[in-house]
Structures are given as C-alpha cells and as structure tokens.
Design an enzyme around this catalytic site. Structure first.
Site, PDB file in Angstrom:
ATOM      1  N   GLY A 162       4.095  21.779   7.299  1.00 22.67           N
ATOM      2  CA  GLY A 162       3.418  22.827   7.546  1.00 22.67           C
ATOM      3  C   GLY A 162       2.119  23.492   6.825  1.00 22.67           C
ATOM      4  O   GLY A 162       2.160  23.189   5.644  1.00 22.67           O
ATOM      5  N   CYS A 163       1.462  24.437   7.367  1.00 21.75           N
ATOM      6  CA  CYS A 163       0.368  25.106   6.662  1.00 21.75           C
ATOM      7  C   CYS A 163       0.755  25.690   5.203  1.00 21.75           C
ATOM      8  O   CYS A 163       0.285  25.678   4.241  1.00 21.75           O
ATOM      9  CB  CYS A 163      -0.607  25.740   7.640  1.00 21.75           C
ATOM     10  SG  CYS A 163       0.101  27.127   8.275  1.00 21.75           S
ATOM     11  N   TYR A 164       1.694  26.490   5.500  1.00 22.97           N
ATOM     12  CA  TYR A 164       2.098  27.397   4.290  1.00 22.97           C
ATOM     13  C   TYR A 164       2.928  26.492   3.122  1.00 22.97           C
ATOM     14  O   TYR A 164       2.402  26.593   2.060  1.00 22.97           O
ATOM     15  CB  TYR A 164       2.902  28.488   4.596  1.00 22.97           C
ATOM     16  CG  TYR A 164       2.320  29.825   5.141  1.00 22.97           C
ATOM     17  CD1 TYR A 164       1.383  30.307   4.829  1.00 22.97           C
ATOM     18  CD2 TYR A 164       2.828  30.213   6.492  1.00 22.97           C
ATOM     19  CE1 TYR A 164       0.793  31.589   5.206  1.00 22.97           C
ATOM     20  CE2 TYR A 164       2.264  31.394   7.209  1.00 22.97           C
ATOM     21  CZ  TYR A 164       1.370  32.065   6.225  1.00 22.97           C
ATOM     22  OH  TYR A 164       0.701  33.206   6.972  1.00 22.97           O
ATOM     23  N   ALA A 184       0.265  24.559   1.151  1.00 26.30           N
ATOM     24  CA  ALA A 184      -0.522  25.177   0.176  1.00 26.30           C
ATOM     25  C   ALA A 184       0.321  25.571  -0.968  1.00 26.30           C
ATOM     26  O   ALA A 184      -0.176  25.744  -2.097  1.00 26.30           O
ATOM     27  CB  ALA A 184      -1.191  26.515   0.736  1.00 26.30           C
TER      28      ALA A 184
END
Length: 342
Positions: A145-147, A150
């Site tokens: 996932g994106c979160y 990061a």
C-alpha cells in the site's frame, strides 16, 4: 518487445498510471485491458491523457482467464483480486496492486478488510533488505500500500540499525485524494477537499496491520505503531512523518548516516542533503522516494520524513519495478526517479 502484459482494473487511477508507464517501457507490449465497470468503452474516453491507446477498448475481466500474457497486473478494489487471480494459469506471473495478498495473518486481514483471507504472496517492496531476491523468484507478488511504502522506507533502516525502540513508533501521514480511488464520494468532491485538512480512520486505518507487519520483520520482534492518516487537498502525493523513541547514543548524525548508508546505490530512493526536507511535488510522476531524518533532543525521538507519489512508488511505479524483477528485466526499465515541476 518480448513481454506481453495484461491489466485488470485498468480504468482506475492506479490502472491508468500503470498504463502510462507501460507505454514508455522498452520491452513491453500491452495486451488485454480489463475494467468491468467500463467494459466496452474506449480506453481514451476514460484516460484521455493516453492517446497512444486510441482504438483500444476495455474488456471484461473474465476475458483474462487462460491468458497467454507473461504477466498480469491486478489494479482492482480491495477484495476483488483473489477471484481474478484464481482464473489465471499458474505459469503467468501476477502483480497485485490491491490488498488481498499483503497480510500474513488471516485474522489481521479480517479485522482490516472483512471477509476471508485469500492467502499471502511475496511482499513487493524491493528496497527492503530481504526483498529483491524474494520478488525475483516469485510468480505472485503483492504490491504494498501507499502509506506502508512511505512509512516502511523511513523506519526500516532505523529499526534494523537499532536506533529506535520498537515499542514506541508514531506515524502521521498526509495523502492526496487519488489514494481513495476513482469512485465518486461526497467527502472527495473538490468543494469539500479544497482548503481543508482532516484526519480520518484514526486508529482504525486498514494499512496499519501492513505497516506493523513490515516493521516487525525489520525489528525482529512485534512493534507498536500509532498511525494517523490525513486527507490533503491535492490529487496525488504522500508526506509521512515517522518518529520513534531513540535508543541510547542515537543523535542526528547517526539517524542521517543510517539512512544514507541503507539507500546508497538505490536508483529510486534519495536521501536529501542535510537540512533539506521532502516535498510531495518533487516526486510527482516518478517512482522516487525522498527521505530526510534527524533527532529531536528535547523529546529523545528520531524523526524521518518521506515523500512519494502515491500513484507512482505507492502503486503503479512500484508494481512495474517488481514486474521488472520478476521478468528478469533491468529493474529501472520504464521508470524514472525524476519528478514533474512545478
């Protein structure tokens, strides 16, 4: 062009960004493009920014069964990938941009997403210390996932290096609206979002177990993570501020040098010069991760800030990076670390 790819869920934001990247890939031919809700529509009606796909029409995902593509990308809503993957031949490589196969613990999946767990695939974050060989050897890869992307790229080096306590990690991350997908909802209307910041799913966001899973593997023990996501008034981008209680002897130089050493030679991760902090706009359109870290002596906490494009390194770019590894192609093929400005 020796590699044929197919895409399911090609009409969404992640699917559209993936098509843009695939068009620039020197070794790839784009095969079937499936999008159930848009089946029969011209691709350029949904994605007018992709004129090179003029004349192509979306098909139904059922058309992918028995495909002869070398790799299939699944860019479907969470909970829909497993059913499509089950129709694909075992010989076909699959990269799933959805959440269906990211989590190891079935109970964690049920709590986060509901329904039955579809099984665990190789986790596709190449910059993790253990990941590249696993990805290259796999025919089924779950794109993070994106979160979690990061956050993990900020905290993993500090956990591996023993600079922060695993029991006290705090993440606050702001994301653009495209992270919620293309479906129309009132809270994502321009008039609702512009000029506003708001936290959402505080303490309950579905990405927290994924973050915990990755950071726990890095730490060699179960970590505790407080995660607060924030909806930001921009189309794309994530800025994650991650902190942890520092272990004795940790200082700003140690944090910075640990990050710099961890990502030395990485084509897509940029540890910025001391004192320069990441901007989401600087990563727009690329597969880049911009990282900076320091130490706050007042609180005794190490701080890492990371910026990514949630549709790039947070989704489509990372999927293509993993596909390159799975196919034995140069890892950077069709990708760039350069952003678009202004």
């Amino acid at each position: 062009m020796g590699v044929t790819v197919a895409v399911a869920g090609a009409s969404g934001y992640g699917g559209g960004e993936l098509l843009r990247l695939l068009l620039a890939h020197p070794e790839i031919k784009i095969g079937a493009l499936a999008a159930n809700a848009s089946a029969g529509l011209p691709v350029t009606e949904v994605h007018p920014h992709l004129p090179d796909l003029e004349g192509r029409v979306f098909t139904d995902a059922a058309a992918l069964a028995g495909t002869d593509a070398d790799i299939v990308f699944l860019a479907l809503p969470h909970g829909q990938s497993a059913a499509v993957a089950a129709t694909l031949p075992d010989t076909v490589r699959v990269a799933d941009l959805g959440a269906d196969h990211r989590l190891v613990d079935p109970e964690a999946w049920r709590r986060a997403y509901g329904g039955e767990h579809a099984g665990t695939w190789t986790y596709g974050l190449p910059e993790l210390p253990w990941a590249r060989a696993e990805i290259a050897a796999s025919r089924r890869v779950a794109i993070p996932g994106c979160y979690p992307t990061a956050t993990s790229l900020g905290l993993v080096p500090l956990l591996v290096g023993g600079l922060v306590e695993p029991a006290d990690l705090v993440v606050v991350a702001a994301s653009g609206t495209s992270g919620a997908g293309r479906s129309a909802t009132v809270n994502l209307l321009g008039s609702e979002v512009m000029g506003d910041l708001t936290a959402y799913k505080v303490g309950t966001h579905q990405h927290r177990p994924e973050i915990t899973q990755t950071l726990s593997r890095a730490a060699g023990m179960t970590v505790t993570v407080s995660f607060t996501p924030v909806l930001a008034p921009l189309p794309r981008g994530i800025l994650a501020t991650s902190t942890g209680r520092a272990t004795p002897g940790t200082d700003a130089d140690a944090v910075y040098e640990t990050l710099r050493a961890a990502y030395a030679g990485e084509p897509f991760v940029r540890v910025l010069p001391p004192g320069r902090w990441p901007h989401t706009a600087a990563t727009l359109g690329g597969n880049a991760v911009h990282v900076q870290g320091t130490f706050d002596p007042e609180t005794g906490r190490a701080i890492v800030v990371t910026a990514i494009d949630n549709l790039g390194k947070g989704a489509a770019g990372q999927a293509l990076q993993c596909a390159n590894l799975m196919l034995g192609l140069p890892e950077t093929a069709g990708l760039t670390a350069q952003g678009i400005a202004p």
